[in-house]
Design a protein around this motif. Structure first.
Motif, mmCIF file in Angstrom:
data_model
loop_
_atom_site.group_PDB
_atom_site.id
_atom_site.type_symbol
_atom_site.label_atom_id
_atom_site.label_comp_id
_atom_site.label_asym_id
_atom_site.label_seq_id
_atom_site.Cartn_x
_atom_site.Cartn_y
_atom_site.Cartn_z
ATOM 1 N N ALA A 182 0.850 -1.198 0.000
ATOM 2 C CA ALA A 182 0.000 0.000 0.000
ATOM 3 C C ALA A 182 0.882 1.243 0.000
ATOM 4 O O ALA A 182 1.029 1.911 1.025
ATOM 5 N N THR B 189 -3.115 -2.440 6.552
ATOM 6 C CA THR B 189 -3.212 -3.212 5.312
ATOM 7 C C THR B 189 -2.012 -4.132 5.146
ATOM 8 O O THR B 189 -2.149 -5.289 4.710
ATOM 9 N N SER C 201 -1.958 -8.216 4.842
ATOM 10 C CA SER C 201 -1.307 -8.915 3.741
ATOM 11 C C SER C 201 -0.343 -9.973 4.259
ATOM 12 O O SER C 201 -0.347 -11.126 3.797
ATOM 13 N N HIS D 42 -4.144 -9.611 0.420
ATOM 14 C CA HIS D 42 -4.995 -8.513 0.882
ATOM 15 C C HIS D 42 -5.949 -8.040 -0.205
ATOM 16 O O HIS D 42 -6.933 -7.356 0.086
ATOM 17 N N GLU E 114 -9.969 3.337 -0.011
ATOM 18 C CA GLU E 114 -9.803 3.031 1.413
ATOM 19 C C GLU E 114 -11.162 2.644 1.971
ATOM 20 O O GLU E 114 -12.153 3.344 1.755
ATOM 21 N N MET F 229 -8.507 -0.516 5.282
ATOM 22 C CA MET F 229 -7.794 -1.266 4.251
ATOM 23 C C MET F 229 -7.514 -0.322 3.092
ATOM 24 O O MET F 229 -8.433 0.280 2.532
#
Length: 682
Positions: free
Chosen positions: A193, A204, A208, A255, A306, A314
């Protein structure tokens, strides 16, 4: 090209084979919550045994999975560590300090995925422009490796301050961790991210890292079972953004799979929009455990950059899907105060609704529909699965009718009314609450239960019409079968528009397109298409707005047109804009589509049949009560058929309930276009 799509739901696993000429072969088997891969392999076996499909001739296999979603919902994640810049150990604990309920003094924040005891601080610092303030020494790298080893974890996330500007420190730590512990799952924020916002980026990256081992094991199980089953074609998995990725990429991008299942149905809706005159839709995906709702405007589904999942942010592109805990298996009950509730608890696949005869004794919305005569107990799933009407009546009577002191029909319609009201609120969330008028949209229902509730829900929200696509019960699998590879890229800019060098921004887009080309290498795609995106905001503000950048090259005219779109969209979303105010370019993005097949039409093969009802049976509707109602077989309805409600339209995987004062028209693509007779122009 022949394509296979499999959608794993909470109650059923749907299988669709889509041929180039538009022919569809569909199958539906019970899901296996203990191991979703078992249901997938059973579906493949079933479609060979009962439908005569030769899976050895398949060209592409795409499937949607709930493995990532379920792991997060159930908090069944492996032990994970988090490495952060010194001074930011509490990033997951503090979050943004925003409260989910401003006036609730007892509100509880969601528990972080990684406890503070496994958050490790590293002595390094990078400034907001990427300059190194405090270098990362070799001794410090070794210390972090030993600290992670001592934490006894299966996964580790590395999220350093401003890592999206300069990823050198993150990469050094990741390389050292992987070299020292090859079995460790390592994720770094600059890859997962690469965006502004420290807390969402950290959260996030943790997701992941934690999901990678689970997804890797799941994918290994799927692949191990495909070859013995005869499936040797390339395999892909659906992402939350409505595109698939290679199965070999799934673990590293776990993710991106959190909304894998629901995204497929929305993708199928956009395909309907592209092939028809229905560009504005509100998707209504009602399965066994939940209902997923998304808005499609001008053929494009809303995308969030988001979002919140169980209260945690996330940073990953995904369809803006609003989920309601109400489905065909939602349990109905009466509370101590005499209030009737439906959901969010579900009977699931096991034991399922009472009428399934698998040990369930509590009533669900499916039981209520059966009691009211809207489902034929002898023809469920084309007669392959019989339903127990008496068990459904007993469940409704015992748990709802008797506690409320009403008859069984009144109790059953009450269950549906409560469920419809809950789902109608969800439709308003994605439409009215965001400035869209539902009267301008078609409600597009799918899932096993969607067409049974769509007209009553649509009436509560005042939608323009209801559009039931072909094969609604397996519609998400249809979307999977017709999907293409999609990758999303983003690069932070964070510069005032007046200070922008357009050539530099164009070079950034070129870099993103080059990265996309690298990802597509070896994928066997027929063509790659790009959509350029830009996110703007007013200076000193936090709310950014994303627009599409027109044209193959960014020049001054294209930039000014994008800024103009920003002002207009900002006014639409927030109710105000100021063309004189300073505007900042927050980030640029790229959506890259790799078309797996440019020739597949996806069209439905026309039918030759009759519009005569197959039978009449007694069905309960609000208002008239129980009336003799015509029952039509959908596969026999040719284009141009007109049916006045009330009516029941049956097909193997779904039943459409046509309420009184509505009219059904079968269009040229075999969609059921249902309008309300009391509406102007109906």
């Amino acid at each position: 090209m022949t394509r296979l799509g499999i959608d794993v739901g909470g109650t059923f696993t749907d299988v669709v084979v889509l041929h180039e000429d538009g022919r569809r072969v569909v199958e539906k088997v019970p899901s296996t919550p203990e191991d979703a891969s078992i249901g997938i392999l059973r579906g493949i076996e079933q479609i060979q045994a009962t439908r005569g499909v030769d899976v050895g001739e398949l060209d592409v296999f795409c499937h949607g999975s709930t493995v990532a979603t379920n792991a997060l919902l159930e908090s069944k994640l492996p032990r994970t560590a988090l490495v952060v810049t010194r001074g930011f150990r509490d990033v997951l604990e503090i979050g943004t300090q925003l409260r989910s309920d401003l006036f609730d003094l007892r509100v509880a924040k969601p528990r972080p995925y990684v406890p503070r005891s496994r958050v490790i601080e590293v002595d390094e610092r990078v400034d907001r422009l990427g300059g190194v303030v405090r270098p990362l020494g070799d001794a410090e790298v070794e210390r972090i490796v030993e600290a992670v080893r001592a934490a006894d974890v299966e996964a580790c996330a590395v999220t350093l301050l401003f890592g999206f500007r300069n990823d050198e420190h993150e990469r050094r730590l990741a390389d050292a961790l992987r070299a020292a512990m090859p079995e460790l799952s390592v994720a770094v924020s600059s890859e997962v991210a690469p965006e502004i916002k420290e807390y969402p980026r950290a959260c996030t990256t943790v997701v992941s890292a934690a999901l990678r081992p689970l997804v890797a094991r799941y994918m290994a199980g799927i692949l191990a079972g495909l070859e013995p089953a005869g499936v040797t074609c390339p395999t892909f998995i659906m992402q939350s953004n409505g595109g698939v990725m290679k199965v070999t990429e799934a673990a590293e991008n776990a993710h991106r799979m959190v909304l894998s299942g629901p995204a497929a149905g929305v993708l199928a809706a956009t395909q309907v929009a592209a092939q028809s005159s229905y560009p504005h839709q509100i998707t209504f995906d009602m399965g066994g455990t939940s209902t997923d709702i998304c808005l499609v405007h001008e053929g494009r589904a809303r995308v969030e950059r988001e979002s919140l999942f169980e209260g945690r942010p996330m940073l990953v592109p995904q369809f803006d899907i609003h989920t309601i805990g109400s489905g065909g298996g939602s349990l109905a009950y009466v509370d101590e105060a005499g209030g009737l509730h439906v959901g969010p608890e579900s009977a699931g696949a096991v034991p399922g609704p009472a009428c399934y005869g698998r040990g369930g004794t509590r009533p669900t919305t499916t039981d209520a529909q059966l009691v009211l005569g809207r489902i034929d107990p002898a023809s469920f799933l084309g007669g392959e699965m019989s339903l127990d009407l008496e068990a459904a009546r007993l469940a409704v009577k015992t748990h709802v009718a008797d506690p409320l002191g009403v008859d069984v029909d009144t109790a059953a319609i009450g269950i549906l009314d409560v469920a419809d009201a809950v789902m109608a609120r969800g439709v308003r969330v994605v439409s009215v609450n965001r400035g869209y008028d539902p009267r301008d949209f078609h409600l597009l229902p799918f899932g096993g239960a969607g067409p049974m509730h769509a007209l009553s829900v649509g009436a509560l929200v005042d939608v323009g019409a209801v559009l039931v696509p072909p094969n609604p019960g397996t519609f998400s699998a249809v979307g999977l079968a017709g999907s293409d590879i999609k990758y999303s890229f983003v690069r932070v800019v964070d510069v005032d528009v007046s200070d922008l060098d357009v050539a530099d921004v164009e070079a950034t887009y070129a870099d993103l397109q080059s990265a996309a080309a690298d990802r597509f290498a070896g994928s066997g795609v027929a063509r790659v298409d790009h959509i350029r995106l830009a996110r703007f905001r007013y200076a000193w503000q936090d709310n950014d707005v994303e627009v599409i950048v027109e044209g193959p090259v960014l020049d001054e005219n294209a930039l000014q047109q994008a800024v103009k779109q920003f002002h207009e969209q900002h006014h639409f979303e927030f109710g105000h804009s100021n063309v004189e105010d300073r505007v900042e370019l927050v980030a640029v993005g790229l959506e890259a589509y790799g078309l797996l097949d440019t020739s597949a039409s996806g069209a439905v093969v026309p039918v030759q049949g009759t519009a005569e009802p197959a039978e009449h049976r007694e069905v309960y509707f609000k208002g008239p009560g129980r009336v003799q109602t015509p029952v039509y077989l959908r596969p026999a309805l040719p284009p141009g058929t007109v049916i006045d409600g009330p009516a029941i339209i049956e097909e193997r995987e779904a039943t459409t309930v046509v309420i009184p004062d509505t009219t059904v028209r079968v269009d040229d693509d075999l969609n059921l276009l249902i309008t309300y007779n009391d509406r102007e122009g109906a």
